[in-house]
Design an enzyme around this catalytic site. Structure first.
Site, PDB file in Angstrom:
ATOM      1  CG  PHE A 200      -0.064   0.794   6.094  1.00 48.90           C
ATOM      2  CD1 PHE A 200       0.482   0.043   5.094  1.00 48.90           C
ATOM      3  CD2 PHE A 200      -0.840   0.173   7.034  1.00 48.90           C
ATOM      4  CE1 PHE A 200       0.269  -1.317   5.032  1.00 48.90           C
ATOM      5  CE2 PHE A 200      -1.062  -1.191   6.977  1.00 48.90           C
ATOM      6  CZ  PHE A 200      -0.498  -1.925   5.970  1.00 48.90           C
TER       7      PHE A 200
ATOM      8  N   GLY B  33       0.832  -1.199   0.000  1.00 50.82           N
ATOM      9  CA  GLY B  33       0.000   0.000   0.000  1.00 50.82           C
ATOM     10  C   GLY B  33       0.859   1.237   0.000  1.00 50.82           C
ATOM     11  CB  CYS B  34       0.068   4.706   0.973  1.00 45.92           C
ATOM     12  SG  CYS B  34       0.833   6.323   1.072  1.00 45.92           S
ATOM     13  CG  PHE B  35       6.019   4.935  -0.153  1.00 47.93           C
ATOM     14  CD1 PHE B  35       5.808   6.264   0.160  1.00 47.93           C
ATOM     15  CD2 PHE B  35       6.415   4.631  -1.445  1.00 47.93           C
ATOM     16  CE1 PHE B  35       5.969   7.265  -0.771  1.00 47.93           C
ATOM     17  CE2 PHE B  35       6.585   5.628  -2.396  1.00 47.93           C
ATOM     18  CZ  PHE B  35       6.361   6.955  -2.051  1.00 47.93           C
ATOM     19  CB  CYS B  36       3.689   8.313   3.149  1.00 43.00           C
ATOM     20  SG  CYS B  36       5.012   8.909   2.119  1.00 43.00           S
TER      21      CYS B  36
END
Length: 174
Positions: free
Chosen positions: A16, A11-14
């Site tokens: 989540f 998912g989003c690496f920043c």
């Protein structure tokens, strides 16, 4: 010291997705004592050196990913992959929480035949023990070129502690 790389997309690496905890942040929190080094970026697409804006368009086929450099004597690849399955929902295709698109897919990008074998074994174990009712859709694919994300994305939650409300939460399958 001999190091290896592990590359995962969850998912989003920043931030989540709706879990409000970044993939990079969680790995660093749990494995920094083992000497891991992390960086976020993009992998698995067809555009050279993509930007965040291009990734967000969903047209490059890259995944937002985390590259972990680790000493296998300090922490095993298997341990890193088991943790990967504890931090996200591997049964949702191209989505985590409210985030939708192929850039948010669940994937393990292996760097050797041994990593592939380990990832497949752990995936089968997690499927059997925790997701019998829903198939795991995590892709296990060869790692290609990893492009570093922009500097403001690196260690995002460390630089912006109020950018997202970081919560501990629970393991996905405890």
């Amino acid at each position: 010291m001999t190091t290896e790389k592990a590359t995962v997309a969850a998912g989003c690496f920043c931030c989540f997705g709706c879990f409000d905890r970044g993939v990079e942040h969680l790995y660093n929190k749990h494995f920094k004592k083992d000497g891991i080094k992390t960086k976020v970026g993009y992998i698995g697409g067809h555009v050279n050196d993509p930007s965040y804006r291009q990734i967000c368009s969903g047209t490059t086929d890259h995944a937002e990913a985390l590259e972990i450099t680790f000493d296998p004597k300090a922490v095993s690849y298997a341990t890193l992959i088991e943790f990967f399955y504890r931090m996200h929902d591997p049964t949702t295709l191209n989505a985590q929480g409210p985030d939708r698109g192929s850039q948010y897919r669940s994937a393990i990008f292996y760097h050797s035949p041994e990593q592939k074998e380990t990832a497949e074994k752990i995936t089968a174990k997690v499927q059997q023990e925790h997701y019998q009712g829903s198939p795991i859709v995590t892709a296990i694919v060869p790692a290609g070129t990893f492009y570093d994300a922009e500097s403001y994305h690196q260690l995002y939650l460390d630089k912006n502690p109020h950018g997202y409300e970081v919560t501990e939460g629970k393991d996905r399958y405890k």
